[in-house]
Scaffold this active site. Structure first.
Site, mmCIF file in Angstrom:
data_model
loop_
_atom_site.group_PDB
_atom_site.id
_atom_site.type_symbol
_atom_site.label_atom_id
_atom_site.label_comp_id
_atom_site.label_asym_id
_atom_site.label_seq_id
_atom_site.Cartn_x
_atom_site.Cartn_y
_atom_site.Cartn_z
ATOM 1 N N ARG A 23 -3.890 -2.033 -4.579
ATOM 2 C CA ARG A 23 -2.625 -2.157 -3.838
ATOM 3 C C ARG A 23 -2.380 -3.599 -3.416
ATOM 4 O O ARG A 23 -3.319 -4.320 -3.082
ATOM 5 C CB ARG A 23 -2.663 -1.279 -2.583
ATOM 6 C CG ARG A 23 -1.405 -1.356 -1.720
ATOM 7 C CD ARG A 23 -1.554 -0.515 -0.462
ATOM 8 N NE ARG A 23 -2.573 -1.064 0.436
ATOM 9 C CZ ARG A 23 -2.355 -2.066 1.293
ATOM 10 N NH1 ARG A 23 -1.171 -2.650 1.350
ATOM 11 N NH2 ARG A 23 -3.326 -2.509 2.070
ATOM 12 N N VAL A 24 -1.131 -3.992 -3.435
ATOM 13 C CA VAL A 24 -0.683 -5.218 -2.776
ATOM 14 C C VAL A 24 0.559 -4.867 -1.971
ATOM 15 O O VAL A 24 1.342 -4.006 -2.375
ATOM 16 C CB VAL A 24 -0.367 -6.371 -3.757
ATOM 17 C CG1 VAL A 24 -1.631 -6.872 -4.428
ATOM 18 C CG2 VAL A 24 0.665 -5.947 -4.788
ATOM 19 N N SER A 25 0.749 -5.531 -0.826
ATOM 20 C CA SER A 25 1.888 -5.220 0.032
ATOM 21 C C SER A 25 3.162 -5.892 -0.438
ATOM 22 O O SER A 25 4.242 -5.321 -0.376
ATOM 23 C CB SER A 25 1.590 -5.639 1.480
ATOM 24 O OG SER A 25 0.488 -4.929 1.984
ATOM 25 N N THR A 26 3.048 -7.139 -0.888
ATOM 26 C CA THR A 26 4.225 -7.917 -1.259
ATOM 27 C C THR A 26 3.970 -8.730 -2.511
ATOM 28 O O THR A 26 2.839 -8.889 -2.956
ATOM 29 C CB THR A 26 4.603 -8.890 -0.131
ATOM 30 O OG1 THR A 26 3.522 -9.825 0.044
ATOM 31 C CG2 THR A 26 4.851 -8.165 1.178
ATOM 32 N N GLN A 68 1.741 -11.624 -1.678
ATOM 33 C CA GLN A 68 0.316 -11.286 -1.646
ATOM 34 C C GLN A 68 -0.258 -11.208 -3.051
ATOM 35 O O GLN A 68 -1.387 -11.602 -3.306
ATOM 36 C CB GLN A 68 0.113 -9.948 -0.929
ATOM 37 C CG GLN A 68 -1.350 -9.608 -0.705
ATOM 38 C CD GLN A 68 -1.537 -8.285 -0.007
ATOM 39 O OE1 GLN A 68 -1.379 -7.227 -0.596
ATOM 40 N NE2 GLN A 68 -1.871 -8.340 1.261
#
Length: 228
Positions: free
Chosen positions: A9-12, A15
């Protein structure tokens, strides 16, 4: 051969570019599986999704639903799985109920042993403590900027203009802010206040029409400034 599923996962987008990218996370998971004799059967990806909530991460929920007895759920780090101790423990308990294993590569933690379970809970708590400390430092810096009259948001608050990084009151807008505060104190609804401003052709800071949410945010910011 034992089986594993990966979760990344990455938030943005920022990131993904400046932090640990999806590709880098997956590569670490692949390497671990090969080194420990696991077949990586599937990798679940939440791209551009915050870890604060579980119900908005469809791929995490799908991974937990797919997990079967004897499988390992492997992630790059605890922070990829969740952003709170509560959620991390919930995930750990769900994996345990399915008689699976939970592996976090960065912290070198897995739940195949009692020691691993203890370390998982400890590290989850430490991760949350660190985030709270960062949040406290950010809040302190924000309050300092407000007290010093410095610009503290990306968007200049209504009632001010930013001149060389400092907030300078705009008299005409400040009068509107005072009017909004008085109207709210007298019992006017947010919608009524917005309708009044729009009816008089008074635009927001960005030239848009007023909405109840805009009025609410303005009042909230004004109360914070007044409290300092």
């Amino acid at each position: 051969m034992k089986q594993a599923i990966g979760y990344i996962r990455v938030s943005t987008e920022k990131q993904a570019n400046e932090g640990v990218s999806l590709e880098a996370q997956e590569a670490k998971i692949v390497t671990w599986c090969k080194a420990n004799g696991y077949e990586l059967v599937k990798v679940y990806v939440d791209a551009g999704i915050s870890g604060k909530r579980m119900d908005t991460r469809k791929e995490l929920l799908a991974a937990l639903a797919f997990l079967k007895k004897g499988m390992a759920l492997v992630s790059y780090s605890l922070s990829r799985l969740a952003r709170s101790t509560k959620h991390l423990i919930e995930i750990s308990e769900l994996v345990s109920k399915k008689k699976g294993d939970l592996v976090s590569l960065t912290e070198k933690i897995d739940t195949t042993t009692p020691m691993g379970e203890m370390m998982f809970t400890l590290m989850a708590g430490m991760a949350q403590l660190e985030r709270r400390m960062i949040s406290d430092r950010t809040s302190t810096a924000l309050q300092h900027k407000k007290r010093s009259g410095l610009k503290y948001t990306n968007q200049t608050p209504y009632g001010f203009e930013a001149i060389e990084g400092r907030l300078v009151e705009v008299k005409q807008e400040a009068e509107i802010v005072a009017e909004i505060q008085a109207a709210r104190s007298s019992g006017s609804t947010l919608q009524a206040i917005a309708n009044n401003l729009n009816g008089r052709g008074i635009p927001t800071k960005t030239g848009k029409t007023w909405a109840p949410a805009t009025i609410h945010l303005l009042l909230k910011r004004s109360s914070l400034v007044a409290a300092i």
